[in-house]
Structure formats: structure tokens, C-alpha cells
Design an enzyme around this catalytic site. Structure first.
Site, PDB file in Angstrom:
ATOM      1  N   ARG A   1      12.767   8.293  51.497  1.00  0.00           N
ATOM      2  CA  ARG A   1      11.713   9.169  51.995  1.00  0.00           C
ATOM      3  C   ARG A   1      11.701  10.522  51.280  1.00  0.00           C
ATOM      4  NH1 ARG A   1      12.369  11.842  57.284  1.00  0.00           N
ATOM      5  NH2 ARG A   1      13.910  10.212  57.611  1.00  0.00           N
TER       6      ARG A   1
ATOM      7  N   GLU B   1      39.024  37.024  19.109  1.00  0.00           N
ATOM      8  CA  GLU B   1      38.825  37.699  17.823  1.00  0.00           C
ATOM      9  C   GLU B   1      38.896  39.217  17.974  1.00  0.00           C
ATOM     10  OE1 GLU B   1      36.906  39.552  14.721  1.00  0.00           O
ATOM     11  OE2 GLU B   1      35.280  38.690  15.924  1.00  0.00           O
TER      12      GLU B   1
ATOM     13  N   LYS C   1      30.038  -7.007  44.413  1.00  0.00           N
ATOM     14  CA  LYS C   1      30.964  -6.093  45.075  1.00  0.00           C
ATOM     15  C   LYS C   1      31.749  -5.261  44.061  1.00  0.00           C
ATOM     16  CE  LYS C   1      33.104  -7.671  48.663  1.00  0.00           C
ATOM     17  NZ  LYS C   1      32.599  -6.779  49.737  1.00  0.00           N
TER      18      LYS C   1
ATOM     19  N   ASN D   1      26.966  31.533  10.640  1.00  0.00           N
ATOM     20  CA  ASN D   1      26.809  32.474  11.740  1.00  0.00           C
ATOM     21  C   ASN D   1      25.506  32.174  12.478  1.00  0.00           C
ATOM     22  OD1 ASN D   1      25.942  35.796  12.330  1.00  0.00           O
ATOM     23  ND2 ASN D   1      27.829  34.920  13.107  1.00  0.00           N
TER      24      ASN D   1
ATOM     25  N   ASN E   1      23.551  36.905  12.004  1.00  0.00           N
ATOM     26  CA  ASN E   1      23.728  38.356  12.008  1.00  0.00           C
ATOM     27  C   ASN E   1      24.339  38.783  10.672  1.00  0.00           C
ATOM     28  OD1 ASN E   1      24.061  41.069  13.124  1.00  0.00           O
ATOM     29  ND2 ASN E   1      26.235  40.590  13.169  1.00  0.00           N
TER      30      ASN E   1
ATOM     31  N   TYR F   1      26.741  44.844   7.451  1.00  0.00           N
ATOM     32  CA  TYR F   1      27.810  44.021   8.015  1.00  0.00           C
ATOM     33  C   TYR F   1      27.916  42.685   7.293  1.00  0.00           C
ATOM     34  CZ  TYR F   1      30.167  40.740  11.093  1.00  0.00           C
ATOM     35  OH  TYR F   1      31.016  39.774  11.584  1.00  0.00           O
TER      36      TYR F   1
ATOM     37  N   GLN G   1      10.874   5.407  60.141  1.00  0.00           N
ATOM     38  CA  GLN G   1      10.661   5.948  58.800  1.00  0.00           C
ATOM     39  C   GLN G   1      11.835   5.558  57.904  1.00  0.00           C
ATOM     40  OE1 GLN G   1      10.377  10.151  59.515  1.00  0.00           O
ATOM     41  NE2 GLN G   1      12.390  10.291  60.445  1.00  0.00           N
TER      42      GLN G   1
END
Length: 548
Positions: A292, A423, A394, A198, A322, A53, A286
């Protein structure tokens, strides 16, 4: 000098090269032998008429069309030529350099069928500071990052003067750059053009740089959280080892331990050992969740970033084109290692977890500016409360409120948004890794801006808190933990100057722009040393956790 051998690159190595570190190809005999063997195997395949390929066929959905021997070299040039289709923003120099490093590293694994001379071109460009111009758009992260890698590969071989490079602030065509380097354009051999474009190394280079910066953002975010905890008079009980031991997620254990380190020695953090909670008469028994539950909330962020870092490093040290040519057996594999799905998922995770970090910080800031929740600090952290018209920070909170949702928007996943028809339906799944990685860079940059603003809040808050402990004395240095003191003084210094016992960072609103303070911190964070030095111990702990 960082050695390229096909394996062993770390995130730190990639970031270093992206910022200009020199590189060299490995001279190990076994590494060089593998490169030569795989290239020789392609030559043999061509000589013996084997079907491979991209060597004896066209590409992708046209791979049923055969290529005669006399046109195989031309085909490799076309592999690069026909991908000159990019538009959109340029890839930053750092990301192109990372992509070049990773392409060379992948080719040095010896599975790509290319000459050592070709790989050396990348090293020459990197060490000379010659950076091909490549673009952010055009890759879908399948069949590799074809478009950006083609621009890079075509430049290093000198395919055509239409491919441009940046060199010492000048834009040159690649032929001129090669001539100045004492090199001629290189004629490709069968398989070599395909090996250059690739692969996953463009998106992974972008992701690696984003991951490096994200680690700093996470470290600074936790450090800032510790400063805010001091300003809010939090308890250290939330970080006690026993709590984490009975819910032992690695990230939770890490985050709690880090907070204990950061808060050690603080005069502002409340100790509630052995049930000592008398100071909470008339108040919640708490801390609220954002204090916490800090280990439980930031722990998954640590775990998620660690997973992303491992995926990026593995991908960076992979053979990802590839076909692949086994240098030991000569087997030619038609494969899909060019799919950058791991990079895409990792990039998505970076963005998701930065969004979660900013969500947490944004809530802490909201508590800090609200008298009902901040344990005695003035509204919006006003400095001179006797002025009558001061509004403190602020407006800066509004800035944070604009940036945090943007990072949350960036935190949406990209890897699941691919089209399925690319493709000629050959690339009927794809990763969208380049889009995901580019968004990760954008997310990091916005997060850095948010953190700069958060540090302005933190500095002003601890200085106002110092004045509640010792009226009229605003320098918080000796009240803070040792490690937080370093960050406080660094941030204060680059925002305005050294702490002043007589005045907080912001006294009267009109005495100076808040923008200047934010920009001072942001500039130092990105290009200076003060904040990086202060946060270095935390970053070292974060880096160690991310590396596993």
C-alpha cells in the site's frame, strides 16, 4: 562517436565510453581557442616571473618553497612520480576508461593550462583500448584523486616503464604501449603534471558507472515489485493518481504512475474502484504497508537517485584542478574545485537508496513465502506439495537475507568519516569520494545479485498463482500485465527455459540447483540482452526521471 568539449557529457555517454565507445576531441574553434589561451597564459606567467602554485612552488603543505625556472619541468614529472604509492585491488577497466574520459573533458574546458597534444593522448589510449593500471585505494578525494590519476597520467605520457597498461589481454609497460601507438614519451610543460592528477575525475568516473548500473537496478527493482504485486493479488488502488496528487512529491508521483503502467491489463491485480472490497471479507480491508505504501516508500529513492545523478553529471563536466586559468581574462585562481565532496555525497546516496530498495523487496519476498500473508500460495513457494520433503525456496530466502544487510552496511555514509590531518594539515578536510564511489560499485554488484534471486521468487510465485486460477496450468503469461509478461518470460527463459504450462520453474527440489537459476538471471542481467530488453521501457522512464 562521443565528442569531448568540456561540457555536455551525459551519464549514458560516460557509460558508453567505459564499455568501449570511441571518442574525439571537439574541433570547435572557440573550444580550441580556450585550451590554447589558458596554456599560453601559464607560459607567460613563467616568462614574467609570476608566482603560481604548483608551477613556481612545491605542492600542498610545501607550497612555501620556491622552484627555480630550470626545475619547473622536473617538478611536473615529480607531481606524478611521487604518487606511485597505491596498493589494493585494481580499478576495473570500465572505471579507468571513465576516469580518462572525464579527465580529458575537464582539460578541454580550457581552464587547466595544458596543450591539446596532451589531452589527445587520452583519446588515443581510449580509442585503441589501452587501459592504464590504476588502483582503488590511495585517494582521499581532496586535492583531487591524486594517486589513481597519477597512474593514468604517467602512463599516457610514458613517464617511466614502471607504469603498466592493459592492452588486448596483455600487460605492457607504458613505453612499449606508446611505441606500438607510434608515440614517444611526452615531456611535460609547467602546470601540466598538476593538471593530470589534480582533479575529481577518477572518483567521479567510478561514481558515474555505479550510477548507470544503479539506474538499471532501480528500474528492475520496480519492475520486480510489480510482478510480486501480481503474485500477491495486490490492489491497484494504492497507485491511484488522486492519492499522489494530494502528496505530490515528484518521486512518489513517478513511482505510482510507473506502477500503474506496469500493472495495466493484469488479470491478477484487484480493482477496488468505487469501494468494491467484497473480496476482502474476513481479511484485512487494505493491503499491508509494503504494497500500500509502495509509492511513498520508493518515491524518495527516485528523488534521491535523481539528485545523485545530477551531482555526478555536473561534476563530470566541471573544471576541477588547481590552479585554474581563465582563458578569457588571464586570471589565475587558486581554488578548491578539486574537492570531490559532491561525488562523495552522491555515492553515499546511491548506496543508501539501493539499501532502501532491497529492504522493501526483502519484505515482499517474506510475505510471498509465508502462507499467512500470501493469499493462498504454498509455504516457501514449494512446487510439488505432494512430495512431502520439498522445501521450495526456503534456502534462497536465506541468501537474500544475507545480501540485503550487506547492502545496508554499504549504505552507511563515507563523506563524514574523513581524517583532518592529511598532508601536513593542508588537506585538513577531504571528501573520501574514491572510497565512497568504490563502495557504490560494490553495493550495485550485491544489489544485482539480490535482484537475480528476487526474480526467481517472482517467477515461481506467478507460476504457482497461475495454477490457483487455472488448476494444473502454470504458465502465467496470459494472466500478467503486458509489461510484466515480458519480464516474466525473459527471467524464466534465462533461469531455466520458456514457461511450461505443465510444471512451474521449481517442482521437486532435487530436479536442479536453484543456484543455476539465479546465476542464469545474473549473468544475463550483466552481460546478456533478454532481461535488459524486457526492462528497457521502464529503464527509459527511470532515466528520464533521473535526468530531470
Amino acid at each position: 562517436m562521443i565528442t569531448i568539449s568540456g561540457e555536455g557529457l551525459t551519464l549514458a555517454d560516460i557509460v558508453a565510453v567505459s564499455r568501449g565507445a570511441k571518442v574525439a576531441l571537439s574541433r570547435a574553434p572557440d573550444v580550441l581557442a580556450r585550451v590554447a589561451a589558458s596554456q599560453g597564459r601559464i607560459e607567460t606567467a613563467v616568462a614574467e616571473g609570476e608566482q603560481v602554485y604548483g608551477v613556481t612552488t612545491l605542492y600542498g603543505g610545501m607550497a612555501d618553497q620556491r622552484v627555480p625556472v630550470e626545475r619547473m619541468v622536473e617538478l611536473q614529472h615529480i607531481a606524478l612520480w611521487h604518487h606511485k604509492t597505491a596498493t589494493g585491488p585494481r580499478l576495473p577497466t570500465e572505471d579507468v576508461r571513465a576516469a580518462m574520459l572525464l579527465r580529458a573533458n575537464s582539460l578541454m574546458k580550457g581552464y587547466s593550462g595544458v596543450r591539446l597534444e596532451l589531452i589527445q593522448r587520452y583519446v588515443t589510449f581510449l580509442n585503441a583500448g589501452v587501459t592504464p593500471q590504476a588502483y582503488q585505494r590511495g585517494s582521499i578525494g581532496a586535492s583531487g584523486d591524486l594517486v589513481p590519476l597519477s597512474y593514468i597520467g604517467a602512463s599516457v605520457i610514458g613517464l617511466d616503464p614502471g607504469f603498466l597498461v592493459d592492452w588486448d589481454g596483455a600487460v605492457l609497460d607504458c613505453h612499449t604501449a606508446l611505441a606500438r601507438l607510434g608515440l614517444d614519451p611526452l615531456v611535460l610543460r609547467p602546470k601540466e603534471g598538476l593538471a593530470l592528477n589534480n582533479g575529481t575525475t577518477a572518483s567521479t568516473g567510478v561514481a558515474a558507472n555505479a550510477m548507470g548500473r544503479a539506474a538499471t537496478v532501480f528500474a528492475l527493482g520496480l519492475h520486480t515489485q510489480a510482478l510480486l504485486a501480481e503474485a500477491l493479488l495486490a490492489t491497484n488502488q494504492s497507485f491511484h493518481p488522486t492519492i499522489q496528487a494530494v502528496k505530490p512529491h515528484p518521486g512518489q508521483v513517478f513511482s505510482a504512475a510507473l506502477m500503474r503502467d506496469l500493472l495495466d491489463g493484469s488479470s491478477l491485480i484487484r480493482s477496488e474502484a468505487a469501494g468494491a472490497r467484497g473480496h476482502r471479507q474476513g481479511k484485512l480491508i487494505q493491503d499491508r504497508y509494503s504494497l500500500r505504501c509502495l509509492p511513498q516508500y520508493t518515491g524518495p529513492i527516485a528523488d534521491g537517485l535523481a539528485m545523485a545523478a545530477r551531482q555526478i553529471v555536473t561534476e563530470a563536466n566541471s573544471a576541477n584542478d588547481n590552479p585554474l586559468v581563465d582563458p578569457d581574462t588571464g586570471e589565475v585562481y587558486h581554488t578548491g574545485n578539486f574537492l570531490a565532496q559532491y561525488t562523495a555525497i552522491a555515492s553515499d546516496q546511491i548506496r543508501l537508496h539501493l539499501a532502501m530498495l532491497l529492504k522493501h523487496l526483502d519484505v515482499q519476498i517474506a510475505m510471498l513465502v509465508t502462507p499467512e500473508f500470501n493469499n493462498g500460495l504454498p509455504p516457501s513457494l514449494v512446487g510439488n506439495t505432494g512430495h512431502g520433503l520439498n522445501m521450495g525456496l526456503k534456502s534462497l530466502q536465506l541468501t537474500c537475507n544475507s545480501v540485503a544487510p550487506l547492502v545496508q552496511f554499504y549504505g552507511r555514509s563515507m563523506a563524514d568519516l574523513y581524517p583532518s590531518h592529511a598532508e601536513q594539515f593542508n588537506q585538513n578536510i577531504n571528501s573520501q569520494a574514491m572510497n565512497a564511489a568504490n563502495l557504490a560499485r560494490d553495493s550495485v554488484e550485491a544489489s544485482e545479485h539480490f535482484l537475480a534471486a528476487a526474480l526467481v521468487f517472482a517467477v515461481q510465485a506467478v507460476e504457482l498463482r497461475a495454477a490457483t486460477v487455472r488448476p494444473g496450468h502454470y504458465d502465467a503469461s496470459d494472466l500478467l500485465s503486458v509489461r510484466n509478461r515480458a519480464l516474466y518470460r525473459a527471467a524464466r527463459g534465462v533461469a531455466l527455459g520458456a514457461p511450461d504450462a505443465a510444471r512451474p520453474m521449481l517442482w521437486d527440489d532435487t530436479e536442479g540447483f536453484i543456484q543455476d537459476k539465479v546465476e542464469g538471471i545474473l549473468t544475463d542481467l550483466r552481460a546478456g540482452q533478454a532481461i535488459r530488453t524486457a526492462v528497457a521501457p521502464v529503464l527509459a522512464q527511470v532515466d528520464a526521471f533521473l535526468a530531470g
